[in-house]
Enzyme design. Structure first.
Site, PDB file in Angstrom:
ATOM      1  N   CYS A  69      17.174 -37.704   3.452  1.00 48.35           N
ATOM      2  CA  CYS A  69      16.151 -37.719   4.497  1.00 48.35           C
ATOM      3  C   CYS A  69      15.416 -39.109   4.173  1.00 48.35           C
ATOM      4  CB  CYS A  69      14.975 -36.708   4.166  1.00 48.35           C
ATOM      5  SG  CYS A  69      15.841 -35.151   4.021  1.00 48.35           S
TER       6      CYS A  69
ATOM      7  N   HIS B   9      13.889 -34.117  13.201  1.00 45.44           N
ATOM      8  CA  HIS B   9      14.409 -34.958  11.983  1.00 45.44           C
ATOM      9  C   HIS B   9      15.633 -35.407  12.041  1.00 45.44           C
ATOM     10  CE1 HIS B   9      14.403 -36.346   8.055  1.00 45.44           C
ATOM     11  NE2 HIS B   9      14.536 -35.093   7.391  1.00 45.44           N
TER      12      HIS B   9
ATOM     13  N   CYS C 156       9.970 -36.236   2.043  1.00 44.10           N
ATOM     14  CA  CYS C 156      10.540 -35.484   1.041  1.00 44.10           C
ATOM     15  C   CYS C 156      11.968 -36.000   1.440  1.00 44.10           C
ATOM     16  CB  CYS C 156      10.097 -34.165   1.030  1.00 44.10           C
ATOM     17  SG  CYS C 156      10.876 -33.179   2.303  1.00 44.10           S
TER      18      CYS C 156
END
Length: 387
Positions: free
Chosen positions: A91, A343, A373
Site C-alpha cells: 500500500c 484505495h 498502513c
C-alpha cells in the site's frame, strides 16, 4: 545536503473497479497520461533532464508487470535515456517511490525525478496470483494476510464500535462529495479518457467512486464483510476498490529555482516502520511519530493530516493514539479519504500526498503529514513543509 521539493502533483480521477470509467483503459495508459501531463505543465524542465522515474505498483503482473514504470515512460514518449523503476512496498508503494527519489536528490545523485504510482484493481485484482508460503503460519497468524480481519482485531483492541465506523465512513463520502462540488479537487485531477455506462468515450474530471447518498442509517444495514458472526467491519466502512494513478514532480530546490519553477513544498522528513502483521493497520502511528521526531515537530505542529482510510476500524485507532480524536474535523482527511475515493494500492501514497499539498495551500498551513498502513505490518509517513 540538497533540499527536496515538490514542484507539482496531479492524479487521475478515481474510477470504480467494477465496470467503471477505466474498464477499457490500461494501467500503463493511466500512468503515461500523468507523466505526459506533468511534463506539459512544467515546460521549463526538459524531459531529457529527468534523472529517473520511480513508480509504485503492487500487483506487478499482467498489464502491470515487467516494470510498468518503464513501459509507461515509453508510452509517454519520455526520452529513452531516462531510466524508470517500479517500486513495491504494498500500500505504501508510491510514497516509497517518493522517498527513494528524495534520497537520491538529497545525496546529489539526482536533480529531477518523476514519482508516482498506479493500480488497476479492475484488471488485476488484489488477490491475483497471491500464494503465501505455508511456513509463514509458524511466525505469523494466518489471518494477518486478510486485511479485513486485521481491521477487526484493531477495532476490538481499541474499542471502536460499529457506530463509530459507520459515522466515519459516512463522513468520508460527505467530505469527498463536498470537495467535488466545491471544486477542491480541480487543481489535482487531470481529465482522463474513459467510458461511461453506455460505452461512450469521454473525459472524466471527477471521482466516480464517491457515493454522495451514503448515510449512517444505510451503512448500519450492511452485514459484516469479514467476520460474519461477531464482526463490525463492512464493505461500507472499507476502502472502495478503484482504479487510478497519481504523480509528482520532485526536484532539488536549487534546480527548481534555477529553472524558474516554483516549489510547492519541501520534504521535511520521511519514515517507514514495521509492526505486528496482525494489526497491520496500526503502522501509521509509529511511522508518524518517527517522521515527526525526525522533523523536530510534534503532532500539534501539523496543520493538516492525510491518513489513508484502509478501513474505518483501522484509521480510528491511529487517530486515537496520535492524540487527534478531538481534531478530526479540523485536521484529518478534510476532503474525505479512501473509503469514498478508493484505495488503488500502488497509487494511494502519491494520491494522499497530492491531496495534502492542495489542502496545505488552501488552509495556508506550514506543515502537513501524509501516512498510511501497509499490509503485513508496516507503516509509512512523510512530513511536508510549505515553501
Amino acid at each position: 545536503m540538497e533540499q527536496v521539493v515538490i514542484v507539482d502533483a496531479i492524479r487521475t480521477p478515481m474510477g470504480r473497479s467494477k465496470g467503471g470509467a477505466f474498464r477499457n483503459v490500461r494501467a500503463e495508459d493511466l500512468s503515461a497520461h500523468l507523466m505526459r501531463s506533468l511534463l506539459a505543465r512544467n515546460p521549463a524542465l526538459e524531459a531529457a533532464a529527468l534523472d529517473d522515474i520511480y513508480w509504485g505498483c503492487v500487483q506487478q503482473t499482467l498489464e502491470q508487470g515487467f516494470n510498468i514504470a518503464r513501459n509507461a515512460a515509453l508510452l509517454a514518449e519520455v526520452p529513452h535515456s531516462v531510466p524508470a523503476v517500479t517500486v513495491n512496498r504494498l500500500c505504501g508503494s508510491s510514497m516509497q517511490a517518493l522517498h527513494d527519489a528524495a534520497r537520491m536528490i538529497m545525496t546529489g545523485d539526482a536533480q529531477a525525478c518523476l514519482v508516482g504510482g498506479v493500480e488497476h484493481m479492475g484488471h488485476v485484482p488484489m488477490s491475483h496470483g497471491v500464494d503465501f508460503h505455508p511456513g509463514l503460519s509458524r511466525n505469523v497468524a494466518k489471518a494477518a494476510g486478510m486485511m479485513g480481519l486485521t481491521a477487526e482485531m484493531l477495532a476490538r483492541m481499541h474499542g471502536i464500535s460499529r457506530e463509530m465506523q459507520d459515522a466515519f465512513a459516512a463522513r468520508s463520502h460527505a467530505r469527498a462529495w463536498a470537495a467535488t462540488q466545491s471544486g477542491a479537487f480541480k487543481n489535482e485531477i487531470i481529465p482522463t479518457g474513459g467510458h461511461d455506462a453506455d460505452g461512450v468515450l469521454k473525459q472524466f474530471n471527477y471521482d466516480e467512486v464517491i457515493r454522495p447518498e451514503t448515510t449512517v442509517e444505510a451503512l448500519a444495514t450492511l452485514r459484516p464483510a469479514f467476520d460474519p458472526v461477531s464482526g463490525t467491519v463492512t464493505a461500507g466502512t472499507s476502502s472502495a476498490l478503484s482504479d487510478g494513478a497519481a504523480a509528482m514532480l520532485v526536484m532539488s530546490e536549487s534546480r527548481a529555482r534555477e529553472l524558474g519553477l516554483k516549489p510547492r513544498a519541501r520534504v521535511r522528513s520521511m519514515a517507514v516502520v514495521g509492526c505486528d502483521p496482525s494489526i497491520m493497520g496500526y503502522g501509521p502511528v509509529p511511522a508518524s511519530k518517527l517522521a515527526l521526531k525526525k522533523a523536530g515537530l510534534s503532532a500539534s505542529d501539523i496543520g493538516v493530516f492525510e491518513m489513508n482510510e484502509a478501513f474505518a476500524a483501522q484509521i480510528l485507532p491511529c487517530i486515537k493514539d496520535l492524540g487527534l480524536m478531538e481534531q478530526i474535523d479540523e485536521k484529518i482527511n478534510l476532503n474525505g479519504g479512501a473509503i469514498a475515493l478508493g484505495h488503488p494500492l500502488g497509487c494511494s501514497g502519491a494520491r494522499i500526498s497530492t491531496t495534502l499539498l492542495n489542502l496545505m495551500e488552501h488552509k495556508d498551513v506550514q506543515f502537513g503529514l501524509a501516512t498510511m498502513c501497509i499490509g503485513l505490518g508496516q507503516g509509512i509517513a512523510t512530513v511536508f513543509e510549505r515553501v
